[in-house]
Design a protein around this motif. Structure first.
Motif, PDB file in Angstrom:
ATOM      1  N   LEU A  54       0.819  -1.211   0.000  1.00 51.58           N
ATOM      2  CA  LEU A  54       0.000   0.000   0.000  1.00 51.58           C
ATOM      3  C   LEU A  54       0.853   1.260   0.000  1.00 51.58           C
ATOM      4  N   SER A  55       0.360   2.266  -0.706  1.00 49.27           N
ATOM      5  CA  SER A  55       1.002   3.580  -0.630  1.00 49.27           C
ATOM      6  C   SER A  55       0.519   4.264   0.646  1.00 49.27           C
ATOM      7  N   ALA A  56       1.147   5.351   1.000  1.00 49.20           N
ATOM      8  CA  ALA A  56       0.734   6.100   2.202  1.00 49.20           C
ATOM      9  C   ALA A  56      -0.691   6.618   2.043  1.00 49.20           C
ATOM     10  N   GLY A  57      -1.043   7.052   0.846  1.00 48.27           N
ATOM     11  CA  GLY A  57      -2.394   7.552   0.595  1.00 48.27           C
ATOM     12  C   GLY A  57      -3.436   6.457   0.724  1.00 48.27           C
ATOM     13  N   GLU A  58      -3.134   5.275   0.196  1.00 50.87           N
ATOM     14  CA  GLU A  58      -4.072   4.155   0.315  1.00 50.87           C
ATOM     15  C   GLU A  58      -4.243   3.760   1.781  1.00 50.87           C
ATOM     16  N   ARG A  59      -3.147   3.751   2.504  1.00 51.34           N
ATOM     17  CA  ARG A  59      -3.218   3.407   3.941  1.00 51.34           C
ATOM     18  C   ARG A  59      -4.073   4.425   4.693  1.00 51.34           C
ATOM     19  N   ALA A  60      -3.897   5.728   4.397  1.00 50.93           N
ATOM     20  CA  ALA A  60      -4.694   6.766   5.062  1.00 50.93           C
ATOM     21  C   ALA A  60      -6.182   6.595   4.741  1.00 50.93           C
ATOM     22  N   LEU A  61      -6.497   6.292   3.487  1.00 51.26           N
ATOM     23  CA  LEU A  61      -7.903   6.087   3.113  1.00 51.26           C
ATOM     24  C   LEU A  61      -8.492   4.863   3.809  1.00 51.26           C
ATOM     25  N   ILE A  62      -7.696   3.819   3.961  1.00 47.12           N
ATOM     26  CA  ILE A  62      -8.170   2.615   4.648  1.00 47.12           C
ATOM     27  C   ILE A  62      -8.461   2.910   6.114  1.00 47.12           C
ATOM     28  N   VAL A  63      -7.586   3.671   6.765  1.00 45.59           N
ATOM     29  CA  VAL A  63      -7.822   4.029   8.169  1.00 45.59           C
ATOM     30  C   VAL A  63      -9.092   4.879   8.285  1.00 45.59           C
ATOM     31  N   ARG A  64      -9.273   5.844   7.366  1.00 50.25           N
ATOM     32  CA  ARG A  64     -10.483   6.684   7.397  1.00 50.25           C
ATOM     33  C   ARG A  64     -11.731   5.845   7.176  1.00 50.25           C
ATOM     34  N   ALA A  65     -11.649   4.893   6.258  1.00 49.21           N
ATOM     35  CA  ALA A  65     -12.797   4.027   5.996  1.00 49.21           C
ATOM     36  C   ALA A  65     -13.131   3.186   7.231  1.00 49.21           C
ATOM     37  N   ALA A  66     -12.125   2.686   7.920  1.00 46.61           N
ATOM     38  CA  ALA A  66     -12.363   1.867   9.110  1.00 46.61           C
ATOM     39  C   ALA A  66     -12.993   2.692  10.230  1.00 46.61           C
ATOM     40  N   ILE A  67     -12.513   3.904  10.433  1.00 54.53           N
ATOM     41  CA  ILE A  67     -13.078   4.761  11.485  1.00 54.53           C
ATOM     42  C   ILE A  67     -14.502   5.173  11.121  1.00 54.53           C
ATOM     43  N   THR A  68     -14.724   5.511   9.859  1.00 54.33           N
ATOM     44  CA  THR A  68     -16.074   5.871   9.412  1.00 54.33           C
ATOM     45  C   THR A  68     -17.015   4.688   9.585  1.00 54.33           C
ATOM     46  N   SER A  69     -16.540   3.487   9.288  1.00 56.85           N
ATOM     47  CA  SER A  69     -17.355   2.291   9.466  1.00 56.85           C
ATOM     48  C   SER A  69     -17.710   2.083  10.938  1.00 56.85           C
ATOM     49  N   ALA A  70     -16.753   2.300  11.825  1.00 55.76           N
ATOM     50  CA  ALA A  70     -17.028   2.172  13.264  1.00 55.76           C
ATOM     51  C   ALA A  70     -18.067   3.202  13.708  1.00 55.76           C
ATOM     52  N   MET A  71     -17.989   4.414  13.167  1.00 53.78           N
ATOM     53  CA  MET A  71     -18.969   5.450  13.504  1.00 53.78           C
ATOM     54  C   MET A  71     -20.356   5.068  12.976  1.00 53.78           C
ATOM     55  N   CYS A  72     -20.420   4.481  11.786  1.00 51.58           N
ATOM     56  CA  CYS A  72     -21.702   4.015  11.237  1.00 51.58           C
ATOM     57  C   CYS A  72     -22.295   2.912  12.119  1.00 51.58           C
ATOM     58  N   GLU A  73     -21.450   1.966  12.530  1.00 55.10           N
ATOM     59  CA  GLU A  73     -21.922   0.886  13.393  1.00 55.10           C
ATOM     60  C   GLU A  73     -22.444   1.420  14.719  1.00 55.10           C
ATOM     61  N   ASP A  74     -21.778   2.445  15.265  1.00 49.26           N
ATOM     62  CA  ASP A  74     -22.237   3.048  16.514  1.00 49.26           C
ATOM     63  C   ASP A  74     -23.625   3.677  16.329  1.00 49.26           C
ATOM     64  N   ALA A  75     -23.809   4.412  15.247  1.00 51.82           N
ATOM     65  CA  ALA A  75     -25.113   5.030  14.981  1.00 51.82           C
ATOM     66  C   ALA A  75     -26.182   3.960  14.762  1.00 51.82           C
ATOM     67  N   GLU A  76     -25.836   2.901  14.050  1.00 50.33           N
ATOM     68  CA  GLU A  76     -26.795   1.823  13.811  1.00 50.33           C
ATOM     69  C   GLU A  76     -27.200   1.146  15.109  1.00 50.33           C
ATOM     70  N   THR A  77     -26.225   0.912  15.994  1.00 51.72           N
ATOM     71  CA  THR A  77     -26.522   0.281  17.284  1.00 51.72           C
ATOM     72  C   THR A  77     -27.423   1.170  18.122  1.00 51.72           C
ATOM     73  N   ARG A  78     -27.147   2.466  18.116  1.00 51.72           N
ATOM     74  CA  ARG A  78     -28.008   3.401  18.864  1.00 51.72           C
ATOM     75  C   ARG A  78     -29.435   3.342  18.345  1.00 51.72           C
ATOM     76  N   TRP A  79     -29.595   3.375  17.028  1.00 51.83           N
ATOM     77  CA  TRP A  79     -30.932   3.384  16.446  1.00 51.83           C
ATOM     78  C   TRP A  79     -31.653   2.064  16.727  1.00 51.83           C
ATOM     79  N   LEU A  80     -30.916   0.937  16.618  1.00 52.78           N
ATOM     80  CA  LEU A  80     -31.544  -0.368  16.857  1.00 52.78           C
ATOM     81  C   LEU A  80     -31.949  -0.574  18.311  1.00 52.78           C
ATOM     82  N   THR A  81     -31.310   0.137  19.237  1.00 52.86           N
ATOM     83  CA  THR A  81     -31.667   0.025  20.653  1.00 52.86           C
ATOM     84  C   THR A  81     -32.682   1.082  21.072  1.00 52.86           C
ATOM     85  N   GLY A  82     -33.218   1.814  20.092  1.00 55.53           N
ATOM     86  CA  GLY A  82     -34.294   2.747  20.388  1.00 55.53           C
ATOM     87  C   GLY A  82     -33.862   4.165  20.688  1.00 55.53           C
ATOM     88  N   HIS A  83     -32.609   4.491  20.524  1.00 57.65           N
ATOM     89  CA  HIS A  83     -32.140   5.849  20.767  1.00 57.65           C
ATOM     90  C   HIS A  83     -32.232   6.663  19.475  1.00 57.65           C
TER      91      HIS A  83
END
Length: 170
Positions: A54-83
């Protein structure tokens, strides 16, 4: 600002005027979000052919995608638990995640894991009695195959005669 939105505070009383830039590697990895993000980074790097390719740019995009995915999962969990969640923020996150993954590549990139022939032979060869070294010698070449008689004939000489065409005189 609602409690569902992320507030970024770059100044505090302790370090007035200083900005501390931290990354995923700098934080304590015991939280579920950090573990999820790190696991996804490893999976995405593997899908992209390995971290070493991986290039440095690809690695940075992968890290951003992983963090964004974790944030999406957090929002989904909140919504599924009624928040309640900010649907516009969730939609923006999922769209951003799609764009990041499309940029990085959604298809798995195969890695060449075929060993070099010399390395393979050295690893699987057994040393001679009392000798710890392994010598790899090329196999003897087989003699060339002899040509058949039909392959040696001249193109204008055929092995069987062709009958004359009707009307040809001999």
């Amino acid at each position: 600002m609602s409690e569902d939105r992320l507030a970024i505070d770059t100044k505090s009383a302790a370090d007035a005027g200083k900005v501390s830039l931290r990354s995923l590697a700098d934080i304590d990895g015991r939280t579920l979000a950090a573990r999820t993000a790190r696991a996804l980074v490893a999976e995405l790097e593997s899908d992209a052919g390995g971290a070493d390719r991986l290039s440095a740019g690809e690695r940075a995009l992968i890290v951003r995608a992983a963090i964004t995915s974790a944030m999406c999962e957090d929002a989904e969990t909140r919504w599924l638990t009624g928040h309640p969640i900010d649907v516009a923020a969730y939609a923006a996150l999922t769209n951003n995640l799609r764009r990041l993954l499309t940029t990085v590549g959604l298809k798995r990139q195969p890695r060449n894991v075929t060993p070099d022939l010399r390395d393979y032979l050295a690893a699987h060869a057994e040393p001679a009695d009392g000798d710890d070294s392994v010598t790899i010698e090329p196999a003897p070449r087989k003699p060339a195959k002899r040509a058949r008689v039909s392959e040696t004939l001249e193109p204008d000489i055929l092995p069987c005669p062709i009958p004359p065409a009707p009307g040809d005189s001999q």
